[in-house]
Write a protein that holds these residues in place. Structure first.
Motif, PDB file in Angstrom:
ATOM      1  N   SER A 125       0.856  -1.206   0.000  1.00 35.97           N
ATOM      2  CA  SER A 125       0.000   0.000   0.000  1.00 35.97           C
ATOM      3  C   SER A 125       0.884   1.246   0.000  1.00 35.97           C
ATOM      4  CB  SER A 125      -0.927   0.011   1.229  1.00 35.97           C
ATOM      5  OG  SER A 125      -0.186   0.262   2.385  1.00 35.97           O
ATOM      6  N   GLN A 160       0.770   5.338   1.509  1.00 38.35           N
ATOM      7  CA  GLN A 160      -0.013   6.234   2.354  1.00 38.35           C
ATOM      8  C   GLN A 160       0.576   7.646   2.355  1.00 38.35           C
ATOM      9  OE1 GLN A 160      -0.259   4.214   6.107  1.00 38.35           O
ATOM     10  NE2 GLN A 160       1.757   4.868   6.802  1.00 38.35           N
ATOM     11  N   LYS A 219     -10.230  -0.835   0.131  1.00 41.97           N
ATOM     12  CA  LYS A 219      -9.311  -0.037  -0.704  1.00 41.97           C
ATOM     13  C   LYS A 219      -8.534   1.013   0.102  1.00 41.97           C
ATOM     14  CE  LYS A 219      -9.419  -1.265  -5.042  1.00 41.97           C
ATOM     15  NZ  LYS A 219      -8.153  -1.715  -5.624  1.00 41.97           N
ATOM     16  N   PHE A 220      -9.151   1.467   1.212  1.00 40.92           N
ATOM     17  CA  PHE A 220      -8.624   2.657   1.889  1.00 40.92           C
ATOM     18  C   PHE A 220      -8.845   2.567   3.397  1.00 40.92           C
ATOM     19  CE2 PHE A 220      -9.847   6.872   3.606  1.00 40.92           C
ATOM     20  CZ  PHE A 220      -8.649   7.540   3.431  1.00 40.92           C
ATOM     21  N   ASN A 259      -4.238   5.706   3.867  1.00 33.85           N
ATOM     22  CA  ASN A 259      -3.599   4.500   3.345  1.00 33.85           C
ATOM     23  C   ASN A 259      -4.398   3.916   2.171  1.00 33.85           C
ATOM     24  OD1 ASN A 259      -2.013   2.275   3.140  1.00 33.85           O
ATOM     25  ND2 ASN A 259      -2.408   1.489   5.203  1.00 33.85           N
ATOM     26  N   PHE A 260      -3.735   3.760   1.027  1.00 32.59           N
ATOM     27  CA  PHE A 260      -4.394   3.224  -0.176  1.00 32.59           C
ATOM     28  C   PHE A 260      -3.765   1.882  -0.540  1.00 32.59           C
ATOM     29  CE2 PHE A 260      -4.515   7.811  -0.224  1.00 32.59           C
ATOM     30  CZ  PHE A 260      -5.824   8.099  -0.535  1.00 32.59           C
ATOM     31  N   LYS A 261      -4.626   0.867  -0.637  1.00 31.92           N
ATOM     32  CA  LYS A 261      -4.145  -0.486  -0.952  1.00 31.92           C
ATOM     33  C   LYS A 261      -3.754  -0.560  -2.423  1.00 31.92           C
ATOM     34  CE  LYS A 261      -5.669  -5.199  -0.082  1.00 31.92           C
ATOM     35  NZ  LYS A 261      -6.855  -5.971   0.330  1.00 31.92           N
TER      36      LYS A 261
END
Lengths: 227, 235
Positions: free
Chosen positions: A35, A37, A171-172, A224-226
């Motif tokens: 991820s 972030q 996702k987030f 945080n973005f996966k």
């Protein structure tokens, strides 16, 4: 600074909502997960890439920077002056996130190192009155100014904890870091100009006063973005 | 940021015990005028007056920046306004006139030139009606070098230190002899070979119409001396 504070407050509200939403404490292996972030906090803004290297362990690398400038936040008693304060903290860092309790996967212990390639605080004190020397009125250039600067540049270990899952379940997510750096021994310098040139002799006193200023606590909110 | 850092460290205030250090070398081109009784070398009488005249007189100030120029223990340092500087082609001259009851009037031209920022002008007064020749003071003996660092103290401002740039005079401690010229102290520092080891001396400076003294026994090669200078603390 106002914008920064508003962003922080809004982020906190979002974090609380997110943490409520993440009441699923079940453990999911971190291995090979990725991820990115973006973060905002007391050490400014920054970005990180996170990668799961073991089921309970992830590593992350990133950078943060905070340039602050402020005027007239500092006064010397009995000496009418204006002051300009500037602080610049730029770092790159590598942390490890460990999930110690599988039934509380939202809690992590974090440790690592940061290299502060810029970690400097500077205070310029400028006499604000028309300085009279006997019957002479001196110019600003003749009076001069005093610069007090402190430099913490170098390698700094970091220890802290983090709340919310390392990787988003969907996702987030939003997670929070709380910890502290232990900065390099600070190097102080006082430089004066004009009639204040002699203040350079105060360097050793400033160095002694700030020698224990090495703990730099941080609170950081991560978006945080996966991947 | 500093506040956050301090919470964990229980540390000192960054500015604790930091002094504000102020220099006095505002006036760059100066002349120390030392007026003595020509017959015995003692300082000019307390009621002696000094008058500065000439085209440049309006640009002359006492070392402390005051327009009022007066003798203290027969001494005064005068200088040019900081924005005025002599050039190689155009030195700046004024006339210093000394009047003292019971003495003949004395006048002396004082020239400020580009190549000489400091100078000492000795003026010996002759008593009215006296035909005695003026006393000749022999030059002081020479010894090894001693460094003195003077710090001016403001009695009412402990957070301020002065780095004086002044002319320094000296004499053996406890002596009634006239003070002799030791040298020019630049930003608090002076190095001299006129002081004997294991001897005590009185040092004297004149600033702002006031005379300040400090005493020191010399048995090392370097000393830090503190001298009260309230006339330098009026800001």
């Amino acid at each position: 600074m106002k914008l920064f504070r508003c962003t922080l407050i809004l982020s906190l509200i979002l974090v609380i909502q997110q943490l409520k939403a993440q009441n699923d404490s079940s453990f999911v292996s971190l291995l090979n997960k990725k991820s990115v972030q973006l973060n905002v906090g007391t050490q400014g803004i920054g970005a990180e890439f996170i990668y799961g290297v073991l089921p309970e362990l992830a590593v992350r690398g990133g950078l943060n920077f905070i340039p602050i400038k402020a005027n007239d936040v500092f006064k010397i008693s009995g000496f009418n002056s204006t002051s300009n304060v500037a602080a610049d903290f730029y770092n790159i860092h590598a942390f490890a996130d460990y999930v110690p309790f599988k039934n509380a996967a939202w809690f992590r212990m974090v440790g690592g190192f940061s290299y502060f390639f810029k970690a400097k605080g500077n205070l310029r004190v400028i006499p604000s009155d028309d300085y009279k020397y006997g019957d002479l009125v001196l110019t600003e250039d003749q009076i001069g100014y005093v610069d007090l600067s402190v430099d913490w540049r170098g390698l700094a270990p970091y220890l802290g904890v983090a709340f919310a899952h390392t990787f988003p379940r969907k996702k987030f997510n939003i997670n929070v870091d709380v910890g502290t750096y232990y900065l390099s021994k600070p190097k102080a310098k006082v430089v004066g100009t004009g009639l204040l040139e002699g203040n350079s002799s105060q360097t050793s006193q400033l160095q002694n006063n700030i020698k224990d200023y090495r703990w730099l606590p941080t609170v950081q909110i991560n978006f945080n973005f996966k991947l | 940021m500093v506040l956050i850092m301090c919470i964990l460290s229980a540390c000192k205030k960054p500015t604790e015990n930091i002094k504000i250090v102020i220099d006095t070398d505002v006036i760059k081109y100066t002349a120390m005028i030392n007026v003595t009784d020509g017959q015995d070398g003692s300082p000019a009488p307390a009621n002696s007056t000094i008058t500065i005249s000439g085209n440049a007189a309006s640009n002359i100030y006492e070392l402390s920046g005051k327009k009022n120029i007066q003798l203290s223990a027969g001494m005064v340092t005068i200088g040019l306004h900081p924005s005025i500087a002599p050039t190689a082609d155009q030195p700046i001259s004024v006339i210093a006139e000394i009047n003292a009851p019971g003495y003949n009037k004395e006048s002396r031209q004082i020239t400020f030139s580009a190549e000489k920022k400091q100078q000492v002008v000795n003026i010996q007064l002759t008593r009215t009606g006296s035909t005695a020749p003026p006393v000749v003071t022999p030059p002081p003996p020479v010894y090894n070098n001693v460094s003195l660092t003077f710090t001016g103290r403001c009695p009412n401002r402990t957070d301020v230190e002065i780095r004086p740039s002044v002319y320094v005079y000296f004499r053996a401690a406890g002596s009634n002899a006239a003070f002799q010229y030791l040298g020019y102290m630049d930003k608090g520092n002076i190095s001299t070979n006129l002081l004997a080891q294991n001897a005590s001396y009185d040092f004297q400076i004149v600033f702002g119409g006031e005379t300040y003294k400090v005493n020191q026994k010399i048995d090392q090669t370097a000393y830090n001396l503190t001298i009260d200078m309230p006339a330098a603390c009026n800001f």
